[in-house]
Design an enzyme around this catalytic site. Structure first.
Site, PDB file in Angstrom:
ATOM      1  N   ASP A 162      -6.511  -7.030  -6.093  1.00  9.66           N
ATOM      2  CA  ASP A 162      -6.190  -7.898  -4.904  1.00  9.66           C
ATOM      3  C   ASP A 162      -7.216  -8.802  -4.583  1.00  9.66           C
ATOM      4  OD1 ASP A 162      -4.871  -8.869  -2.833  1.00  9.66           O
ATOM      5  OD2 ASP A 162      -5.368  -7.197  -1.473  1.00  9.66           O
ATOM      6  N   ARG A 168       0.875  -1.256  -0.208  1.00 15.66           N
ATOM      7  CA  ARG A 168      -0.135  -0.006   0.076  1.00 15.66           C
ATOM      8  C   ARG A 168       0.963   1.230   0.138  1.00 15.66           C
ATOM      9  NH1 ARG A 168      -3.157  -2.781   4.705  1.00 15.66           N
ATOM     10  NH2 ARG A 168      -4.786  -3.738   3.400  1.00 15.66           N
ATOM     11  N   ASP A 187     -16.039  -3.536  -4.117  1.00 15.27           N
ATOM     12  CA  ASP A 187     -16.002  -4.700  -3.416  1.00 15.27           C
ATOM     13  C   ASP A 187     -17.497  -5.326  -3.619  1.00 15.27           C
ATOM     14  OD1 ASP A 187     -13.934  -6.304  -0.945  1.00 15.27           O
ATOM     15  OD2 ASP A 187     -16.076  -6.965  -1.123  1.00 15.27           O
ATOM     16  N   CYS A 243      -2.948 -14.058  -3.387  1.00 15.33           N
ATOM     17  CA  CYS A 243      -2.601 -14.790  -2.190  1.00 15.33           C
ATOM     18  C   CYS A 243      -2.949 -16.121  -1.914  1.00 15.33           C
ATOM     19  CB  CYS A 243      -3.327 -13.634  -1.064  1.00 15.33           C
ATOM     20  SG  CYS A 243      -5.293 -13.870  -1.286  1.00 15.33           S
ATOM     21  N   ALA A 246     -16.600  -7.874  -9.277  1.00 13.45           N
ATOM     22  CA  ALA A 246     -15.284  -7.280 -10.086  1.00 13.45           C
ATOM     23  C   ALA A 246     -15.695  -7.249 -11.452  1.00 13.45           C
ATOM     24  CB  ALA A 246     -14.210  -7.857  -9.452  1.00 13.45           C
ATOM     25  N   PHE A 301     -11.533  -5.247  -5.204  1.00 10.98           N
ATOM     26  CA  PHE A 301     -11.297  -6.101  -4.137  1.00 10.98           C
ATOM     27  C   PHE A 301     -10.892  -5.407  -3.113  1.00 10.98           C
ATOM     28  CE2 PHE A 301     -10.546  -8.614  -8.069  1.00 10.98           C
ATOM     29  CZ  PHE A 301     -11.563  -9.587  -7.968  1.00 10.98           C
TER      30      PHE A 301
END
Ligand code: SAH
Length: 403
Positions: free
Chosen positions: A307, A219, A257, A347, A287, A235
Site C-alpha cells: 500500500d 483491511r 515502513d 492511491c 520497501a 508501507f
C-alpha cells in the site's frame, strides 16, 4: 459579489453538476465595487453565469487551472444554515450506512467533491474531528464549518484544523493553518476504534489527518485471508492491515515502513490490542531494499500487502509512477509462496484503474508466475464518488492469487 461569465457552451458541464470551472472556460470577469485589484481575490465567493447570463451557481475563486470550485448550483445565494445542512447530510449518510458505532468511532465525515463540498476533508476520531482545507475558500470558511460540525455530530467536542500541507503553497495566508478551532483534546495518548480494533491517533504529528481511514473495508478482507498465514505488510504506517491480520489468526505478521514514527505507532497498536502476541515483528526500512534483502535470504510469504504512498502526485509523473508500481509489484509477486495472495494498491488519483492494472499485469508477466485476479478493490463508502465528478475515484486495489 464578483461575476464570472463563461464562454458559450462552457456552461454544459456545470449544468451537469460538475463542480469545477476551468480558467480556459471564462470569457469575462466583472469585479464588484469592493475590488481595488484587477482580479478576484483567491478564496472569495464568486457568482458564475453562462454566456447568456443565466445564473449557474456560486463557488470559491482559485488561482490556477481550476478557477472556481462550485459550492451551490442554480442559485446565487448561500442559504442560511448552509454549512450545518450539508454537514448534517454527510453525517446522516454515515449513520445510515452503519459506520458510526461504539466499536467504530473512526470515519470520514466529509470527502470533498464526494460530499458536494469541494476542497474540504473532515475525519472523525471519536470526540475529535480533524479538518483539512484544500482551497483558500474553505480556509476562509473554517470557523463556520467547525461550528457546524459540533452542531451536527453529537459525539464531537473538539475540531482540529490541519491545513499546512493541503492549502495551495503560493496562497497568501497570514493566519495560522493549524490549531484547534473548537475545544481541545487534552489527554496525552488518544485512542479511537476501527471495527473493534483500537488505534492510536496522532493528528498533531502524524501523516494526513493521523490515520488512513480509506483502507477500512480492505483491511477487513485481509482479516478473512490471514488465518494461519505468514503475512508481510509493506508501507504499513500505523499498522492497520497488521492488526486485522493478527485478529484473523495469522501465523506471523511483519510490518515495514520507512518512517520510525510509523513503526513506533504500529508497535503501540499491536501491544494495545494483542498484549500477548509473539508473532509480530516491525522493521524500519525502505520497501525496495527490504524486499531485495529478504529475497536474497530466500524468504517467502503467504500474503503480502503493498500500500505505497501516491507514486504520481501530478499527471506529468505518471510514467515514472507506473514504472514504480511495476517494479514493486514484480518484487512482491516473486516472493509469494505458491498458492499465496497479494493485496496491491494505488492511491494516485492521476493513475486510473486501467493504468494500474496494466502495471500489475506487466509485473506479473515479468515474473512468469500464473496470476489470477480475485477481487478488485476501491475506496470505501465514507469516501464516496460524486457521480458528476468521476475524478473523485482514487483508491484502487487488486487481490491476486499467485500459483
Ligand atoms: N497501509 C497504511 C497506509 C500507507 S501510507 C495504512 O493502512 O494505514 C504510505 C506509507 O508508506 C507511509 O507510512 C510512508 O511512511 C511509507 N513509505 C513511503 N515511502 C516508503 C519507502 N520507500 N519504503 C517504505 N515505506 C515507505
Amino acid at each position: 459579489m464578483t461575476t464570472i461569465i463563461l464562454k458559450p457552451h462552457k456552461e454544459e458541464s456545470v449544468l451537469r453538476f460538475h463542480p469545477w470551472v476551468f480558467s480556459g472556460a471564462i470569457a469575462r470577469i466583472v469585479l464588484d465595487a469592493s475590488h481595488a485589484a484587477s482580479a478576484p481575490e483567491e478564496g472569495e465567493w464568486v457568482r458564475v453565469e453562462s454566456a447568456a447570463h443565466e445564473v449557474l451557481g456560486i463557488g470559491h475563486w482559485q488561482v490556477g487551472s481550476i478557477a472556481v470550485r462550485l459550492i451551490t448550483f442554480g442559485t446565487d445565494k448561500i442559504p442560511d444554515g448552509f454549512w450545518q445542512e450539508r454537514i448534517q447530510a454527510a453525517y446522516t449518510m454515515r449513520e445510515r450506512l452503519g459506520l458510526i458505532r461504539k466499536d467504530n468511532t473512526i470515519y470520514r465525515l466529509v470527502h470533498g467533491e464526494g460530499d458536494m463540498l469541494p476542497g474540504l476533508v473532515i475525519d472523525v476520531y471519536g470526540r475529535t474531528a480533524v479538518m483539512q482545507a484544500h482551497s483558500v475558500g474553505m480556509h476562509r470558511c473554517r470557523q463556520e464549518i467547525a461550528d457546524a460540525v459540533v452542531q451536527a455530530v453529537p459525539e464531537v467536542e473538539a475540531v482540529y484544523y490541519k491545513s499546512d500541507d493541503t492549502l495551495p503553497h503560493k496562497a497568501d495566508i497570514r493566519e495560522p493553518k493549524t490549531g484547534y478551532l473548537i475545544g481541545e483534546a487534552t489527554e496525552g495518548e488518544y485512542w479511537a476504534k476501527e471495527n473493534g480494533l483500537e488505534v492510536r491517533i496522532d493528528w498533531l504529528t502524524g501523516q494526513k489527518t493521523g490515520f488512513f481511514i480509506d483502507q477500512r473495508e480492505n483491511r477487513a478482507l485481509v482479516e478473512r485471508y490471514a488465518t494461519g498465514k505468514d503475512v508481510l505488510n509493506m508501507f504499513c504506517y500505523t499498522g492497520g492491515f497488521s492488526l486485522y491480520a493478527l485478529r484473523g489468526g495469522a501465523r506471523a505478521v511483519h510490518s515495514v515502513d520507512v518512517s520510525q514514527k510509523a513503526i513506533d505507532l504500529v508497535n503501540a497498536n499491536v501491544a494495545r490490542n494483542f498484549p500477548e502476541a509473539q508473532n509480530h515483528q516491525a522493521a524500519t526500512a525502505d520497501a525496495f531494499d527490504y524486499l531485495s534483502t529478504q529475497r536474497e535470504q530466500g524468504k517467502q510469504f503467504d500474503l503480502i500487502i503493498l500500500d505505497p504512498p501516491a507514486f504520481a502526485k501530478h499527471r506529468d509523473a505518471i510514467k515514472n509512477a507506473l514504472r514504480g508500481y511495476q517494479r514493486i509489484n514484480a518484487k512482491a509477486i516473486e516472493m509469494i509462496r505458491p498458492g499465496g495472495v497479494l493485496f496491491t494498491f494505488s492511491c494516485s488519483q492521476a493513475v486510473d484503474k486501467e493504468m494500474f492494472r496494466l502495471a500489475v499485469f506487466s509485473a506479473a508477466a515479468q515474473t512468469r508466475r500464473k496470476v489470477r485476479i480475485l477481487h478488485q478493490l476501491h475506496q470505501p463508502q465514507d469516501h464516496p464518488i460524486n457521480i458528476y465528478h468521476p475524478e473523485g475515484e482514487y483508491l484502487k486495489g487488486l487481490v491476486l492469487y499467485v500459483e
